[in-house]
Design a protein around this motif. Sequence first.
Motif: not given
Length: 293
Positions: A58-64, A70-81
């Motif tokens: 039910d938690g709202a996903p969050e991304f980073g 000018g380039a993407v170096r890394a990412t994250f995501f979380r789908t609570p809980p």
Amino acid sequence: MDTDTNTQAEKTGWHVTPDLDDFLARAGAFLHSRPALHTVPLTVTETLRANGRSVYGDGAPEFGVLERDGAVRATFFRTPPHWLNLTALTPEDADRLAARLAALGRRLPGVNADRDTAAAFADAWQRHTGAPATLRQRQRLYRLGTLTAPGPVPPGRPRVAVESDRERLRRWHDEFSESVDLGTVRDSAEWADARIDSGTITFWETPDGTPVAMAGTSPRVAGQVRITTVYTPAHLRGRGYAGAATAEVSRTALAAGADEVLLFTDLSNPTSNGLYQRIGYRPVADFAVYDFA
């Protein structure tokens, strides 16, 4: 993003957003550039896109997205809980992300990433929040080389799960989640319905038609498919059923056009690690899961 968020992004390079489309627009090419190492964010975001934001809870996903020069170096995501999931980070970038998320007031249950990144973030999170970290599980990512059928193949045959298997799938998913000690990522009834609809769970059944093991596959994204939810009830183990089911879904994935077939194992289980290597899987990288108090 508001002004404060923009300011923090400029300082740290991390753009944090709840918007899946914005995340994929920024990070999609980066994730596709190394599909094996990025298999989890690729398959999770595809599942969110196809099934909605609440598919994992039910938690709202969050991304980073970490952007620099000018380039993407890394990412994250979380789908609570569930745990924070990271692509590879330097210790310095792990520290900056921990500081950013702590400043935003995020409460994290843990982290899942490649071994070095997970350890670096766990240390950083403890420094910034005081929450001690405990290693929960060590994992290994494997890639299929030359598929070799396990021998001898047990009597029986493969069969794709159908509607009449729904209750068995629900029960076995609960048992599987308990056995791997990583919690239930999705509601088992919803998971069973989705797998039946997509035809992505295969049983190994005995000659009399009794299912004795199962193995599944993730959606094909960026040419890669991941083997998931390999399970045999405890009283039926040691007879080759899981190996037969895994070999069958691996073969099917290749026949359907997958460029890479992947799977994760728990490094504390020598039986499964030995089995997958006999089938033809070869190590790619080690991962780790930490819990935060």
